[in-house]
Design a protein around this motif. Sequence first.
Motif, PDB file in Angstrom:
ATOM      1  N   SER A  41       0.742  -1.289  -0.131  1.00 39.88           N
ATOM      2  CA  SER A  41       0.040  -0.051   0.115  1.00 39.88           C
ATOM      3  C   SER A  41       0.744   1.153  -0.082  1.00 39.88           C
ATOM      4  N   ARG A  56       3.131   3.307  -4.403  1.00 38.79           N
ATOM      5  CA  ARG A  56       2.298   3.733  -5.393  1.00 38.79           C
ATOM      6  C   ARG A  56       2.824   4.671  -6.510  1.00 38.79           C
ATOM      7  N   GLU A  57       2.697   4.417  -7.629  1.00 37.38           N
ATOM      8  CA  GLU A  57       3.587   5.117  -8.834  1.00 37.38           C
ATOM      9  C   GLU A  57       2.408   6.339  -9.234  1.00 37.38           C
ATOM     10  N   MET A  81       0.764  -0.687  -8.257  1.00 36.63           N
ATOM     11  CA  MET A  81      -0.251   0.231  -8.273  1.00 36.63           C
ATOM     12  C   MET A  81       0.165   1.491  -8.540  1.00 36.63           C
ATOM     13  N   THR A  82      -0.612   1.972  -9.520  1.00 37.34           N
ATOM     14  CA  THR A  82      -0.394   3.498  -9.895  1.00 37.34           C
ATOM     15  C   THR A  82      -1.815   4.315  -9.432  1.00 37.34           C
ATOM     16  N   VAL A  83      -1.817   5.732  -9.284  1.00 31.65           N
ATOM     17  CA  VAL A  83      -2.474   6.157  -8.713  1.00 31.65           C
ATOM     18  C   VAL A  83      -2.666   7.761  -9.600  1.00 31.65           C
ATOM     19  N   TYR A 120      -6.836   1.990 -15.257  1.00 29.57           N
ATOM     20  CA  TYR A 120      -5.830   1.749 -14.191  1.00 29.57           C
ATOM     21  C   TYR A 120      -4.345   1.939 -15.387  1.00 29.57           C
ATOM     22  N   TYR A 160      -7.696   8.480  -5.592  1.00 25.40           N
ATOM     23  CA  TYR A 160      -6.403   8.298  -5.187  1.00 25.40           C
ATOM     24  C   TYR A 160      -6.240   7.344  -3.991  1.00 25.40           C
ATOM     25  N   GLU A 161      -7.220   6.970  -3.080  1.00 24.56           N
ATOM     26  CA  GLU A 161      -7.179   6.224  -1.910  1.00 24.56           C
ATOM     27  C   GLU A 161      -8.203   5.172  -2.046  1.00 24.56           C
ATOM     28  N   ASN A 162      -7.832   4.021  -1.523  1.00 26.75           N
ATOM     29  CA  ASN A 162      -9.004   3.042  -1.409  1.00 26.75           C
ATOM     30  C   ASN A 162     -10.361   3.240  -0.796  1.00 26.75           C
TER      31      ASN A 162
END
Length: 213
Positions: A32, A35-36, A101-103, A126, A195-197
Amino acid sequence: RLFAHWEAVASTHRVSLPRDMAGPIAQMARHSQAREPVPYVSLSQHGKCNEEAYEERQYPAGKWACVTMGEPMYEQSISMSFMKLMRYICKENSVGHYLGMTVPVLNEIHLTKEGTELEREVLTAYYLPGQFQQNPPVPMDPEIHITERAPLRVITRVFYGMTTEETILREISLFWELLGSTDTVLRETYIVASYENPSIPQRRNEIWFICRA
């Protein structure tokens, strides 16, 4: 415990969580912190009362894994799509391991002609991490499509909390009030960037207005 927590989160979106999501959830939790960010160039920032009101950005062309869903509720569509993408990111791909994971994750939405509600179909996208941009791993799920998305110029504004049809329509309306009358952006298509879960109550989101080419 982690699965039970996510099960509770899914139920708030009126979605039931399949048992086979336990592995991807654990893997996402382990990674977590790494994150790229999706690359972009900030073109201008506009403030109001010493607060940043909105920002204009340019995103380059890039490869994205995309899923389209048309569930009865917006939250159901994005939840179902993201579960598919999580499986792809975690293992169900041609390289057979975690991709990273990317955001942000993008949810492209369309308004009805009257502009009072969302069309049912939502595209969730994604961005593939930098190391996979040239040679994207192939998804095992036939509903996931790897797409080269064109460069994108957007005007963005941050908001926090749940993303429901109601909150999104409110944010679009507030943003239009802030911008005033302009024909430089699209009126039917918008993007909600997450941007967040979904388990974070006051999570950061952005509404993106898409600039005309």
